[in-house]
Write a protein that holds these residues in place. Structure first.
Motif, PDB file in Angstrom:
ATOM      1  N   GLY A  30       0.811  -1.211   0.000  1.00 16.92           N
ATOM      2  CA  GLY A  30       0.000   0.000   0.000  1.00 16.92           C
ATOM      3  C   GLY A  30       0.840   1.255   0.000  1.00 16.92           C
ATOM      4  O   GLY A  30       2.074   1.207   0.094  1.00 16.92           O
ATOM      5  N   ASP A  92      -7.141  -0.332   6.030  1.00 21.83           N
ATOM      6  CA  ASP A  92      -8.195   0.499   5.449  1.00 21.83           C
ATOM      7  C   ASP A  92      -9.120   1.054   6.516  1.00 21.83           C
ATOM      8  O   ASP A  92      -9.660   2.146   6.380  1.00 21.83           O
ATOM      9  CB  ASP A  92      -8.991  -0.317   4.421  1.00 21.83           C
ATOM     10  N   GLY A 105      -5.890  -2.734  -1.291  1.00 22.91           N
ATOM     11  CA  GLY A 105      -4.912  -2.873  -2.379  1.00 22.91           C
ATOM     12  C   GLY A 105      -4.892  -4.283  -2.958  1.00 22.91           C
ATOM     13  O   GLY A 105      -4.033  -4.612  -3.780  1.00 22.91           O
TER      14      GLY A 105
END
Ligand code: 5RP
Length: 236
Positions: A30, A92, A105
């Motif tokens: 990420g 997230d 991702g």
């Protein structure tokens, strides 16, 4: 502060505080985790770290590690023997019990294998990813074998989710993960019980793994704020 600068501060703070010479590391995926990888590479080049070996969690983190000059092996390598000292990765969403949603991702499978094989985990996120409950916000990603797209979607609907196959950008059809599977993103109207839901989803035939991370062992969080500061929380 610009988004990218804040992510850099978070990644650097985590690498500086957590990584010690001789460690076996899991390296996440990420736009935030990449800064931790770059910092580790820099510290190796400066001779401030040595004897690091890493297990990557995606083709993205593999490329980052190659560019940073960090030696890589697989989790099956006898030098690692399925056991990592520390994994550093983004998230997230983070709930008040520090359950995580991951997989934005698309790398949740290898991320979870590395994370759950680690003694210690450092999660990196901007403050706006701290939420009061998981489900109604960021959709929970689930990696599913292609043959089970319809059956698994129906089974997840029966658990109260609205499933949506993640579609690719600049390619027709679904996103295909590093492991050759598809991703189904789940929206829940009401907050879920993450440990319970992780278990229930993982029971569905064809589900490879969920993006709910509820069983990390020792955990530190590096949370970044708009003024550029990063708070280091020793969670457990
Ligand atoms: C990839 C992930 C990422 O760690 C997560 O999506 C956070 O990414 P970013 O730091 O770019 O917001 O789980 O599968």
């Amino acid at each position: 502060m610009a988004d990218e600068e804040l992510k850099k501060n978070i990644g650097y703070a985590a690498a500086d505080a957590m990584v010690k010479s001789g460690m076996k590391l899991g390296l996440g995926t990420g736009s935030t985790a990449k800064w931790a990888i770059r910092r580790i590479g820099q510290l190796l080049k400066e001779g401030k770290l040595s004897d690091i070996i890493a297990v990557v969690t995606s083709s993205q983190s593999e490329i980052e590690c190659q560019n940073a000059g960090i030696p890589m092996v697989t989790l099956n390598d006898p030098k690692i023997d399925g056991h990592l000292d520390l994994t550093i990765d983004g998230a997230d969403e983070i709930d008040p019990d520090y359950n995580l949603v991951k997989g934005g991702g698309g790398a949740l499978l290898q991320e979870k294998i590395a994370g759950y094989a680690s003694d210690h985990y450092a999660v990196l996120a901007a403050g706006d990813k701290l939420v009061s409950g998981i489900g109604p916000g960021f959709k929970v990603p689930v990696e599913v074998v292609r043959e089970a797209r319809v059956t698994a979607s129906k089974a997840m609907e029966a658990l109260g989710a609205v499933p949506e196959v993640r579609m690719a950008v600049k390619k027709m059809g679904p996103v295909i993960t590093d492991n050759g599977n598809i991703l189904i993103d789940l929206h829940f109207e009401k907050p879920i019980n993450p440990p319970e839901m992780e278990q229930k989803i993982n029971m569905i035939p064809g589900v490879v793994e969920t993006g709910l991370f509820t069983k990390l062992k020792k955990l530190d969080a590096f949370i970044g704020y708009e003024d550029g500061t990063v708070k280091h929380i020793k969670v457990r």
